[in-house]
Structures are given as structure tokens and as C-alpha cells.
Design a protein around this motif. Sequence first.
Motif, PDB file in Angstrom:
ATOM      1  N   GLN A  46      11.654 -20.785  92.454  1.00  0.00           N
ATOM      2  CA  GLN A  46      10.827 -21.719  93.218  1.00  0.00           C
ATOM      3  C   GLN A  46      11.665 -22.512  94.211  1.00  0.00           C
ATOM      4  O   GLN A  46      11.213 -22.825  95.318  1.00  0.00           O
ATOM      5  CB  GLN A  46      10.105 -22.673  92.256  1.00  0.00           C
ATOM      6  N   TRP A  47      12.896 -22.795  93.838  1.00  0.00           N
ATOM      7  CA  TRP A  47      13.758 -23.620  94.679  1.00  0.00           C
ATOM      8  C   TRP A  47      14.237 -22.864  95.921  1.00  0.00           C
ATOM      9  O   TRP A  47      14.647 -23.474  96.905  1.00  0.00           O
ATOM     10  CB  TRP A  47      14.961 -24.098  93.878  1.00  0.00           C
ATOM     11  N   ILE A  48      14.198 -21.550  95.865  1.00  0.00           N
ATOM     12  CA  ILE A  48      14.657 -20.746  96.993  1.00  0.00           C
ATOM     13  C   ILE A  48      13.897 -21.105  98.259  1.00  0.00           C
ATOM     14  O   ILE A  48      14.453 -21.113  99.371  1.00  0.00           O
ATOM     15  CB  ILE A  48      14.503 -19.243  96.672  1.00  0.00           C
ATOM     16  N   ASP A  49      12.627 -21.401  98.120  1.00  0.00           N
ATOM     17  CA  ASP A  49      11.800 -21.723  99.277  1.00  0.00           C
ATOM     18  C   ASP A  49      11.922 -23.179  99.698  1.00  0.00           C
ATOM     19  O   ASP A  49      11.281 -23.610 100.661  1.00  0.00           O
ATOM     20  CB  ASP A  49      10.329 -21.401  98.966  1.00  0.00           C
ATOM     21  N   ASN A  50      12.730 -23.936  98.977  1.00  0.00           N
ATOM     22  CA  ASN A  50      12.956 -25.341  99.320  1.00  0.00           C
ATOM     23  C   ASN A  50      14.168 -25.414 100.244  1.00  0.00           C
ATOM     24  O   ASN A  50      15.195 -24.807  99.983  1.00  0.00           O
ATOM     25  CB  ASN A  50      13.204 -26.141  98.026  1.00  0.00           C
ATOM     26  N   LEU A 186      23.146  -8.982  90.807  1.00  0.00           N
ATOM     27  CA  LEU A 186      23.144 -10.443  90.808  1.00  0.00           C
ATOM     28  C   LEU A 186      22.152 -11.002  91.809  1.00  0.00           C
ATOM     29  O   LEU A 186      21.876 -10.404  92.850  1.00  0.00           O
ATOM     30  CB  LEU A 186      24.549 -10.960  91.127  1.00  0.00           C
ATOM     31  N   GLY A 187      21.643 -12.174  91.458  1.00  0.00           N
ATOM     32  CA  GLY A 187      20.724 -12.884  92.328  1.00  0.00           C
ATOM     33  C   GLY A 187      21.205 -14.303  92.550  1.00  0.00           C
ATOM     34  O   GLY A 187      22.363 -14.635  92.248  1.00  0.00           O
ATOM     35  N   PRO A 188      20.343 -15.171  93.070  1.00  0.00           N
ATOM     36  CA  PRO A 188      20.747 -16.543  93.392  1.00  0.00           C
ATOM     37  C   PRO A 188      21.312 -17.292  92.186  1.00  0.00           C
ATOM     38  O   PRO A 188      20.743 -17.243  91.105  1.00  0.00           O
ATOM     39  CB  PRO A 188      19.460 -17.182  93.908  1.00  0.00           C
TER      40      PRO A 188
END
Length: 506
Positions: A46-50, A186-188
Motif C-alpha cells: 500500500q505504501w508503494i503508491d504513497n 526480491l521486491g520492495p
Amino acid sequence: MYKTLVLDGKSLTIEEIVQVARNERKVAISDEALEKLKKGRKMVQQWIDNDAPVYGLNRGVGLNKDRLVEKERFSQYNRNLLLSHSIGVGPETTIEDVRAAMLARLNTLLVGCTGIQPEIAQMYETFLNCGITPVIPSRGTVGAADIGILSHIGLAMIGEGEVYYKGNRVPVMEAFKEEKLSPMILGPKDGLAIVSSNAYSAGMAAILLQDLDDFIEMADAIYSLSLEGLDGNLDPLDESVLKFRPFNGQMKSADRVRKFLRNSYLWNRKEKTSIQDPLSFRGGFTVHGAALDSLEYVKGLLTIQLNSSDDNPCLIVEEERIVHTANFEVITLVFALEMVGLALTHVSRNSCFRTIKLANPAFTNLTRFLSPDEEQVIAFSTIQKTFSALDAEIRHLSNPVVSDYFPLAGDIEDHATNSALVIQKLRKMLDNLYYIVGIEAIHAAQAVDLRKGAKLGVGTGAVYEMIREQIPFLDKDRNLSIDIEWAYQLVKSKRLLKHIQKAIES
């Protein structure tokens, strides 16, 4: 056979670290902890879009904290982070240390503050249970999170490097193929979560503290035999007098010594040969007790470390916040470990002094250097140089290194602790101590034999018995290096400890 250890991020003990690291106890992530990881990962997504900048998520790390990491680069960036942080140098870390580090990191991940993929936590679990142990170097961390070491574990998880598997050193992909595993993508925030913790130092510290605990118990037993060799005065061990100054460690050490000396001739003499023995005999249990007190203090701090988040930034899922922290700082724990080093110098020096006095007729009323025939046998006249040299090394290693650090990463990382180095030098001190107390044991057994028929205690009799199984009475001069090595192995292997404990229990 151990039951599977269920990990929840809040109840891991030092003893359990040792069981998994050395005895291959199986582990499992609790359902509750796995659910925490899922919630944390959802929050990261969710924070990725912040647009708010988050260290290690949508921004770089270290001096690159202001560099934007685009969404489409998350996988490559986190892979690059692992590669660029793989900076360690040899010698290799032992398999048990790597296992301890993986377990320590897995448990701290389960606190739920990293936002890592749950699948990565499950990969730690799989590595431990399948015996897949990444080959990692032992040096390259300054003790401000072990990033230069733990990155090598991350490499194995993405399919790079070598591992120990089923007794062989193989490319990690061979182990993956046999276990039907796939490398992690791997991701964020995954890369930072893998590398940025103090799990390497914490895992090593857990094993070290267990070994130190065992060593002090053996040192108590050998000290007890030395009292019999000296024909020592046991008044200072009187439980009634100790109650007037009840430091926990010395009470524990004195209690053990009394148990080891149960049924000893020293309790039944009508007259004492000495009102006051040298302090290394009279107060040996107080020195060992002080070491025990320092160990208990460190154990408390390490237990906190093993069950808490040292992540930066920290996800607070309940508040839906990501907070930048200094939780990776382990200075409190490292200060305490340096204190242990000082305690060991006193344990060492006391053992050396007891050994010197056991060879001195002025204190024992026995022969010079415990010779069976002073005209024909030189005996232990020069062995003092050996333990003196070893003690000098211990004294040198007790000098603190916690304050030796550089400002790094463009001056932004201007504090460190050298935590791993502190633990490594403590291990060297302990290894020297195995030799030193082993030499004391050789002298104590020789002195007891020269007393001809002195009745030994329950525990001291077990010490004497184990020594004499490997090292015969010195009736003529021989290569003492062989005897010293036997004594060292007897102490280090803990065969002596097990034999003593069995004797006391029965």
C-alpha cells in the motif's frame, strides 16, 4: 530428540539458538507470526503508491538515502543491494554460526516490523530444516547491523553462491534442485530486511555465552581439585558467612564447589594447615562468581536482542506507520560483552596463580614443581611459561575495541560497535582458557597423587578420574606438550563437564 521449535518473534532463548545451531533442531513459524508478516507486507504494498520517501523502500540506503527507487526497479534494486553489500572477507564462518545467524534473523523478522515477503521468512525456515547453510565470510561488519555478512545469506536465497548441504560444499542451485526450491525474486524493502540486522553477532553471542557458562562450571570443578591439591582451607566457602554478602554469582560458584568437594578429606581434618590461603585459592569462587554475574547480565540483554526488531525503518502495522529508527544500535549489548572480557582476565590470572603455587613447596609442603623425585625428575618447572604466554594474550584481547570505529558512508554513518570482533576476541580468550585451566588440572591431579591416598570429593574425584584416563602420573620427564593438548581437548570437548555432572547427579 527435540520437539520442533515454534518461533513467534518474542520467546526465543539462548539455549534454543544453540540447539538449532549445533544439534539441528527443526523450526517452524507460528501461525500468528506468519499472519503478522502478511499484514506487514500488505502495508508495504500500500505504501508503494504513497509519495512519502521511505528509506530502503522507495529511496536508497546509506548516503544514497535521497536517491529515488522507481517501482519498476524494485526487483533489480534489491538484488543490487545484496550484491553491493556482499563485502565480507575470510576466514569462513562456521556452519553453526551461520545457522545461529539465520535463526536469530528469522525470529526478529517475526516481530513483524520489516514488511518483508513472508516467503523469505519461510526460506530461512527451509534452509534451517533442510540443512542448507550458505557459505559466508566471518569479517566485514563494523557492528552497526551486520550488513556486510548477512548479505551473503541473501545471495544464497536468490540462487547465487555456495552452500553446505548434506556434508558437501555445492552451488546453491544444486541444493535448490534437490529440495525442489526456487530462488527468491526480491521486491520492495526485501534486500534491506535481509541485510540490515545484528543477527550475525547475536547468533555468535548466543553460542559463546553457552560455552562460557559451561566453561565456568568446569573451572569451578578444577579449582575444587586444586584446593585438594593445596590442602586448602574451606572456611571461605561456609554458606553461613556468604549469606552476609549474597552476590548471586559467587553464591552459585561456592555452592558448586561445595558439591564438588562433598566427602572430600578437606572437610574432616582436625587441624587446618593454613589459616589464610593465597587469594587465588581463598577467593577463587568469588572471581568465578563475578564472571557468572557478568554472563547473566549479558544474557538478559541478548534475550531482548533476539526477540525484538532492530530494523530501520520500522513498520508499526497497528498504527499504519513506517518510522525511521536507530533500533539497529547494539551498543548496550556490546558494552556488556566487553565487560565479560575483563571478567575472563581475572579467571585466567587466578588459574595461573593457583598453578604456580601448586608447584611451590612453600604453599603445598610437597616437592618443588611437583616432582616425584627432585634429584631425578625436573617435572613442571618450565610449563609456567606456556600459561604465562597464553594469559598475556588474554590480557591483550581484553582491551576494548568497541570504541574503534570510523565515520563511513559519506560521514552519515558515524557510529559503530565492532560487535562481531568483540565476540571473536572473546572466543579466542576462551580457547586460551581451555589450555590454562587444563594445565591447572594437570598440576592439581599431580599434587593430589603426591598426597598419597587423600580422599577426594564426589566432583573432584570425577575430574581426577578423567584426567588420569588420558594423562598418567608424571613419574619421569616426558613431552609435556602432549599432556597439555590432552587436557585442552578434555576441557574444550566438554567431556569433562559431562562426566562431572553425571557424578554429581548420581
